[in-house]
Design an enzyme around this catalytic site. Structure first.
Site, PDB file in Angstrom:
ATOM      1  N   CYS A   1     -18.495 -12.019 -36.137  1.00 46.57           N
ATOM      2  CA  CYS A   1     -19.436 -12.553 -37.104  1.00 46.57           C
ATOM      3  C   CYS A   1     -19.684 -11.426 -38.110  1.00 46.57           C
ATOM      4  CB  CYS A   1     -20.733 -12.920 -36.388  1.00 46.57           C
ATOM      5  SG  CYS A   1     -22.134 -13.106 -37.495  1.00 46.57           S
TER       6      CYS A   1
ATOM      7  N   LYS B   1      -7.450  -0.441  16.567  1.00 44.86           N
ATOM      8  CA  LYS B   1      -6.539  -0.579  17.710  1.00 44.86           C
ATOM      9  C   LYS B   1      -6.961   0.366  18.821  1.00 44.86           C
ATOM     10  CE  LYS B   1      -2.860  -1.616  14.483  1.00 44.86           C
ATOM     11  NZ  LYS B   1      -1.674  -1.160  13.775  1.00 44.86           N
TER      12      LYS B   1
ATOM     13  N   CYS C   1     -25.820 -17.560 -36.024  1.00 45.05           N
ATOM     14  CA  CYS C   1     -26.379 -17.560 -37.380  1.00 45.05           C
ATOM     15  C   CYS C   1     -25.621 -18.479 -38.328  1.00 45.05           C
ATOM     16  CB  CYS C   1     -26.420 -16.149 -37.947  1.00 45.05           C
ATOM     17  SG  CYS C   1     -24.784 -15.500 -38.347  1.00 45.05           S
TER      18      CYS C   1
ATOM     19  N   ASP D   1      -3.588  -6.281   2.298  1.00 46.80           N
ATOM     20  CA  ASP D   1      -3.326  -7.685   2.032  1.00 46.80           C
ATOM     21  C   ASP D   1      -1.962  -7.811   1.368  1.00 46.80           C
ATOM     22  OD1 ASP D   1      -3.864 -10.308   2.060  1.00 46.80           O
ATOM     23  OD2 ASP D   1      -5.301 -10.294   0.409  1.00 46.80           O
TER      24      ASP D   1
ATOM     25  N   TYR E   1      18.537  12.609 -10.482  1.00 51.09           N
ATOM     26  CA  TYR E   1      18.662  11.566  -9.456  1.00 51.09           C
ATOM     27  C   TYR E   1      19.492  10.404 -10.000  1.00 51.09           C
ATOM     28  CZ  TYR E   1      17.198   8.112  -5.950  1.00 51.09           C
ATOM     29  OH  TYR E   1      17.179   7.164  -4.972  1.00 51.09           O
ATOM     30  N   ASP E   2      19.144   9.988 -11.233  1.00 49.72           N
ATOM     31  CA  ASP E   2      19.863   8.869 -11.850  1.00 49.72           C
ATOM     32  C   ASP E   2      21.350   9.174 -12.018  1.00 49.72           C
ATOM     33  OD1 ASP E   2      17.484   7.567 -11.947  1.00 49.72           O
ATOM     34  OD2 ASP E   2      17.105   7.947 -14.083  1.00 49.72           O
TER      35      ASP E   2
ATOM     36  N   CYS F   1     -20.246 -18.486 -36.718  1.00 54.09           N
ATOM     37  CA  CYS F   1     -21.022 -17.834 -35.666  1.00 54.09           C
ATOM     38  C   CYS F   1     -21.970 -18.851 -35.027  1.00 54.09           C
ATOM     39  CB  CYS F   1     -21.810 -16.671 -36.251  1.00 54.09           C
ATOM     40  SG  CYS F   1     -22.953 -15.937 -35.068  1.00 54.09           S
TER      41      CYS F   1
ATOM     42  N   GLU G   1       3.612  -3.398   6.386  1.00 54.43           N
ATOM     43  CA  GLU G   1       3.114  -4.318   5.374  1.00 54.43           C
ATOM     44  C   GLU G   1       3.715  -3.933   4.023  1.00 54.43           C
ATOM     45  OE1 GLU G   1       1.193  -6.587   6.687  1.00 54.43           O
ATOM     46  OE2 GLU G   1       0.097  -7.545   5.048  1.00 54.43           O
TER      47      GLU G   1
ATOM     48  N   LYS H   1      -6.505  -2.807   6.576  1.00 54.95           N
ATOM     49  CA  LYS H   1      -5.674  -3.997   6.705  1.00 54.95           C
ATOM     50  C   LYS H   1      -5.254  -4.355   5.291  1.00 54.95           C
ATOM     51  CE  LYS H   1      -5.475  -8.588   8.776  1.00 54.95           C
ATOM     52  NZ  LYS H   1      -4.944  -9.333   7.639  1.00 54.95           N
TER      53      LYS H   1
ATOM     54  N   ARG I   1       7.644 -12.079   8.825  1.00 53.61           N
ATOM     55  CA  ARG I   1       7.026 -12.437  10.087  1.00 53.61           C
ATOM     56  C   ARG I   1       7.334 -13.895  10.442  1.00 53.61           C
ATOM     57  NH1 ARG I   1       1.829 -14.600  11.142  1.00 53.61           N
ATOM     58  NH2 ARG I   1       1.298 -14.267  13.315  1.00 53.61           N
TER      59      ARG I   1
ATOM     60  N   SER J   1      -0.520 -12.231  15.546  1.00 55.84           N
ATOM     61  CA  SER J   1      -1.512 -11.988  14.500  1.00 55.84           C
ATOM     62  C   SER J   1      -2.682 -11.241  15.134  1.00 55.84           C
ATOM     63  CB  SER J   1      -1.954 -13.295  13.871  1.00 55.84           C
ATOM     64  OG  SER J   1      -2.415 -14.140  14.877  1.00 55.84           O
TER      65      SER J   1
ATOM     66  N   TYR K   1       2.977   0.151  10.341  1.00 56.52           N
ATOM     67  CA  TYR K   1       1.793   0.248  11.209  1.00 56.52           C
ATOM     68  C   TYR K   1       2.083   0.040  12.692  1.00 56.52           C
ATOM     69  CZ  TYR K   1       1.896  -4.830  10.365  1.00 56.52           C
ATOM     70  OH  TYR K   1       2.281  -6.129  10.247  1.00 56.52           O
TER      71      TYR K   1
ATOM     72  N   GLU L   1      -7.100   1.713  10.627  1.00 57.26           N
ATOM     73  CA  GLU L   1      -6.405   1.822   9.343  1.00 57.26           C
ATOM     74  C   GLU L   1      -6.724   0.605   8.487  1.00 57.26           C
ATOM     75  OE1 GLU L   1      -2.942   2.471  11.510  1.00 57.26           O
ATOM     76  OE2 GLU L   1      -2.362   0.378  11.647  1.00 57.26           O
TER      77      GLU L   1
ATOM     78  N   ASP M   1      14.084  13.152 -12.288  1.00 56.53           N
ATOM     79  CA  ASP M   1      14.521  11.756 -12.218  1.00 56.53           C
ATOM     80  C   ASP M   1      15.899  11.602 -12.845  1.00 56.53           C
ATOM     81  OD1 ASP M   1      12.008  11.545 -11.319  1.00 56.53           O
ATOM     82  OD2 ASP M   1      11.394   9.901 -12.653  1.00 56.53           O
ATOM     83  N   ALA M   2      16.116  12.350 -13.939  1.00 60.08           N
ATOM     84  CA  ALA M   2      17.390  12.222 -14.653  1.00 60.08           C
ATOM     85  C   ALA M   2      18.535  12.641 -13.745  1.00 60.08           C
ATOM     86  CB  ALA M   2      17.364  13.083 -15.901  1.00 60.08           C
TER      87      ALA M   2
ATOM     88  N   CYS N   1     -27.179 -10.886 -38.476  1.00 62.69           N
ATOM     89  CA  CYS N   1     -27.123 -11.933 -37.437  1.00 62.69           C
ATOM     90  C   CYS N   1     -28.070 -11.560 -36.297  1.00 62.69           C
ATOM     91  CB  CYS N   1     -25.704 -12.073 -36.913  1.00 62.69           C
ATOM     92  SG  CYS N   1     -25.567 -13.190 -35.510  1.00 62.69           S
TER      93      CYS N   1
ATOM     94  N   LYS O   1     -12.888  -8.012   8.907  1.00 57.88           N
ATOM     95  CA  LYS O   1     -12.632  -8.357   7.511  1.00 57.88           C
ATOM     96  C   LYS O   1     -13.724  -7.830   6.583  1.00 57.88           C
ATOM     97  CE  LYS O   1      -9.954 -11.910   6.989  1.00 57.88           C
ATOM     98  NZ  LYS O   1      -8.627 -12.004   6.362  1.00 57.88           N
TER      99      LYS O   1
HETATM  100  S1  IVH Z   1      -1.297  -4.512  13.327  1.00 63.17           S
HETATM  101  C1  IVH Z   1      -0.246  -7.422  16.879  1.00 63.17           C
HETATM  102  N1  IVH Z   1      -2.030  -3.116  11.267  1.00 63.17           N
HETATM  103  O1  IVH Z   1      -2.338  -8.316   9.481  1.00 63.17           O
HETATM  104  C2  IVH Z   1      -0.831  -7.177  15.577  1.00 63.17           C
HETATM  105  N2  IVH Z   1      -1.528  -5.402  10.933  1.00 63.17           N
HETATM  106  O2  IVH Z   1      -3.223 -10.713  11.310  1.00 63.17           O
HETATM  107  C3  IVH Z   1      -0.029  -6.266  14.771  1.00 63.17           C
HETATM  108  N3  IVH Z   1      -1.729  -6.160   8.627  1.00 63.17           N
HETATM  109  O3  IVH Z   1       0.621  -9.992  10.180  1.00 63.17           O
HETATM  110  C4  IVH Z   1      -0.615  -6.094  13.451  1.00 63.17           C
HETATM  111  N4  IVH Z   1      -2.316  -4.218   7.764  1.00 63.17           N
HETATM  112  O4  IVH Z   1       0.596  -8.472   8.182  1.00 63.17           O
HETATM  113  C5  IVH Z   1      -1.652  -4.321  11.706  1.00 63.17           C
HETATM  114  N5  IVH Z   1      -2.653  -1.740   9.511  1.00 63.17           N
HETATM  115  C6  IVH Z   1      -2.281  -2.941   9.955  1.00 63.17           C
HETATM  116  C7  IVH Z   1      -2.154  -4.056   9.096  1.00 63.17           C
HETATM  117  C8  IVH Z   1      -1.776  -5.280   9.638  1.00 63.17           C
HETATM  118  C9  IVH Z   1      -2.057  -5.492   7.513  1.00 63.17           C
HETATM  119  C10 IVH Z   1      -1.437  -7.613   8.678  1.00 63.17           C
HETATM  120  C11 IVH Z   1      -0.085  -7.902   9.247  1.00 63.17           C
HETATM  121  C12 IVH Z   1      -0.271  -8.948  10.314  1.00 63.17           C
HETATM  122  C13 IVH Z   1      -1.667  -9.401  10.067  1.00 63.17           C
HETATM  123  C14 IVH Z   1      -2.291  -9.717  11.399  1.00 63.17           C
END
Ligand code: IVH
Length: 679
Positions: free
Chosen positions: A433, A297, A418, A122, A40-41, A415, A181, A120, A141, A86, A233, A118, A37-38, A438, A321
């Site tokens: 306590c 997918k 007691c 958050d 690199y820095d 307490c 993501e 999902k 997005r 989405s 993704y 894969e 790291d050093a 107690c 989900k």
């Molecule tokens: S595929 C056409 N793959 O989920 C859909 N989305 O509701 C393309 N997300 O806005 C999305 N992990 O932010 C895909 N492995 C993954 C994901 C992923 C998280 C989120 C993404 C998207 C939302 C879709």
């Protein structure tokens, strides 16, 4: 007049940029650094110095851009060339099965369709636009059609390539839109909030909010300090690629330098999709980032193309989900519990709410400091969270829900059980306590004594124990073995049958291994693992009763803190008397069965912090697991060892605070029996 530029400088800057890009990729994406790291820095520092001296040589894709650019007044908008749709949501396996049927029907085929799945994550969806292999623009997005331009911010994320890797056999379309993501790991989120608490800044409710807040900064220098990561993704236009499936497109993106999720499973049939979903949901607590489901997918692009999209989402993908692990609910009351060490713990009593499939109606608030820092009041709406099998906790107050009726809470000065005075020792956050007699402490001791890892006595739940102590039937753990039908009959709700069952459970528990006996005693810092070490090393209770701290410290795996605690326990007259009484009542302490070979760390829980010079973390984890131990992300009361490498994080401080045994790298290597040498 423009000054003339030294060609040597141009060459040096160019060389530094190339090298820094390469090392960045090796370190963050491949997890296989070539330089320290050093070093690199040093290279980065030289590059920034040269770029400052020669501003005419500045370049938007220079690795120096990772530290952030001048702040913006507002975000520009960017229209995505292909909308960012989405995903359709499903909530269980049945939803996936009907998705599969719809796909087959639309494709007019009974043949098996293969899927790529894969996690999902958050986090926050972003689009990265590359022109001639260089990152030209990054956006959120937004509403799916128009997003906000956050290029400078995204450039600060180390795992986002600024320039794509070059391969002769890999032509790259231009523009290329890559989607992924951006997220923050749970651990980094915790550390960030910890830091914000200290600086009295508002806390983030969850890793997703922290990632969003970090990404939508007008000042990218702030983003640069936030530990953001990305997994990509997909791409905007799959048909522009030279591949015919999602799985291959992902492999292609990896070769270009992107990070894709290692948990991806490619080209699997329906049945495996279902088992993957189950596995992933089970593993959820151990995965370092928050996932809210699994994305499935249809793998073949030609099928995706035939299936097409609705106005909102593609017909070739679905997100199944998981059950939510964070919810909001109301604090109905805050009450104080007294534990076996006399510690007073404030507990929030909540309006019951389902979190991750379990109904939660209480959450620990830890101590007064924690309540004040988070400013939790009775009547507040709060976020509660459950991670894995961890006790539910209140993350944060929903500030907007305050209406003035909420009441602040103060820990009591005596307490609640007691009435004795309570004290707060210097350096401790807990109030205790001090009354050793107690009843709350006694009840806690007995609960621990009879629990599974200890004497394992069935039929002795919290209510029964309370009853027995309150009726004066027992005033120490040893008294349990004096119980008889006559005395038990006095307790309300104790029928003949349950009395007999309880007495025979007590009788059967009397033969106990030395390690379980030690656990049952409730000695501070002695959990199952340490108890096993003591048992194997010292063999019998008589040796343990007369052991010296010096002898204890010679035992591998026992440090000073544990040694002192064990010694202090057995130096107390009342503890010795109590043990003698148990033995007199017929408790027989037997030696532990010898450990299976190589599993000498069975049950031990490790936390790693800092960089190890002899091996990557993954190897360290492997060695620990091979020896029967486990590795977790956070230091808790259950942690046995914290392994400290270079540049350790706050976990070291936490371990010191809790008196958990700390291992240096050489000590760790010795303990796991590794042949590696520290570098
Ligand atoms: S595929 C056409 N793959 O989920 C859909 N989305 O509701 C393309 N997300 O806005 C999305 N992990 O932010 C895909 N492995 C993954 C994901 C992923 C998280 C989120 C993404 C998207 C939302 C879709």
């Amino acid at each position: 007049m423009a000054r003339s530029i030294d060609p040597e400088v141009v060459k040096r800057i160019d060389g530094l940029r190339r090298e820094l890009h390469r090392h960045n990729h090796r370190y963050f994406v491949l997890d296989d650094p070539e330089i320290s790291d050093a070093e690199y820095d040093r290279m980065m520092k030289e590059l920034i110095e040269l770029e400052t001296l020669w501003p005419e040589l500045a370049s938007p894709d220079s690795p120096s851009q990772r530290v952030g650019s001048p702040p913006l007044d507002r975000f520009e908008t960017h229209k995505h060339r292909h909308p960012m749709q989405s995903l359709e949501k499903g909530f269980d396996e049945a939803d996936f099965i009907s998705f599969d049927q719809r796909v087959k029907k639309a494709l007019n085929s009974d043949a098996e369709v293969l899927y790529t799945v894969e996690p999902k994550i958050d986090g926050i969806a972003v689009e990265l636009v590359y022109e001639n292999r260089r990152l030209a623009l990054a956006s959120t997005r937004g509403d799916g059609v128009n997003g906000e331009v956050i290029t400078a911010n995204v450039k600060t994320i180390p795992t986002v390539p600024l320039v794509l890797q070059e391969h002769e056999d890999l032509p790259v379309p231009s523009p290329l839109e890559v989607r992924g993501e951006v997220f923050m790991t749970k651990e980094n989120f915790r550390l960030l909030n910890e830091q914000r608490l200290k600086q009295e800044q508002p806390l983030f409710a969850n890793p997703r909010n922290a990632a969003a807040g970090s990404l939508r900064q007008l000042d990218s220098a702030i983003t640069a300090q936030r530990p953001l990561e990305i997994y990509v993704y997909g791409v905007g236009d799959p048909l522009a690629l030279n591949t015919d499936s999602h799985a291959e497109a992902m492999a292609w993106l990896r070769r270009l330098g992107f990070r894709t999720n290692p948990l991806i499973r490619t080209k699997i049939p329906l049945t495996e999709v279902l088992s993957c979903y189950r596995e992933l949901e089970e593993k959820r607590g151990q995965i370092p980032y928050e996932m809210d489901g699994m994305v499935v997918k249809v793998d073949r692009f030609s099928f995706q193309d035939r299936l097409g999209s609705t106005s909102r989402s593609p017909r070739w993908a679905i997100a199944i989900k998981f059950k939510a692990t964070q919810e909001t609910t109301r604090v109905l009351d805050i009450r104080v519990q007294v534990g076996r060490t006399g510690a007073l713990t404030p507990v929030a009593h909540l309006e019951p709410v389902r979190v991750g499939g379990v109904v939660v109606s209480r959450a620990t608030l830890h101590n007064q400091d924690e309540i004040e820092k988070k400013d939790i009041r009775i009547g507040d709406m709060v976020f509660v969270q459950r991670a894995g099998d961890v006790i539910p906790e209140v993350v944060k107050v929903v500030a907007s829900s305050r209406d003035g009726t909420q009441k602040p809470f103060q820990m009591p000065h005596s307490c609640p059980v007691c009435g004795a005075t309570v004290v707060r020792l210097a350096g401790e956050a807990v109030i205790r306590c001090v009354n050793a007699a107690c009843p709350a402490q006694l009840k806690g001791h007995i609960r621990h004594f009879v629990s599974k890892p200890g004497f394992d006595i069935d039929g002795l739940g919290e209510k029964r124990i309370d009853q027995m102590v309150d009726a004066g039937l027992i005033s120490s753990c040893a008294d349990l073995f004096d119980l008889n039908a006559e005395s038990l009959k006095k307790l309300e709700g104790m029928a003949e049958k349950s009395i007999q069952n309880l007495l025979s459970a007590i009788e059967n528990s009397k033969r106990i291994s030395l390690s379980r006996f030690l656990v049952a005693l409730g000695i501070r810092h002695v959990g199952e693992h340490i108890a096993k070490i003591l048992s194997f090393e010292l063999k019998d209770i008589d040796t343990i009763l007369s052991v010296t701290p010096e002898r204890l410290e010679t035992i591998e795996g026992i440090g000073q803190v544990v040694a002192n605690s064990v010694w202090a326990f057995f130096s107390r007259e009342e503890n010795l008397k109590s043990i003698q009484k148990m033995i007199k009542s017929g408790v027989v302490i037997i030696p532990d069965a010898s450990p299976t070979e190589n599993q000498h760390l069975a049950g031990a829980s490790f936390v790693l912090t800092g960089r190890l010079s002899s091996m990557p973390r993954s190897r360290a984890k492997q060695l620990i697991e091979k020896a029967g131990g486990t590795v977790t992300g956070a230091v808790t009361g259950q942690t046995d060892y914290v392994v400290v490498g270079e540049d350790p994080g706050s976990k070291l401080t936490e371990a010191q605070k809790r008196g958990i045994q700390i291992l240096s790298e050489p000590e760790f290597l010795k303990l796991v029996g590794a042949s590696e040498q520290p570098g």
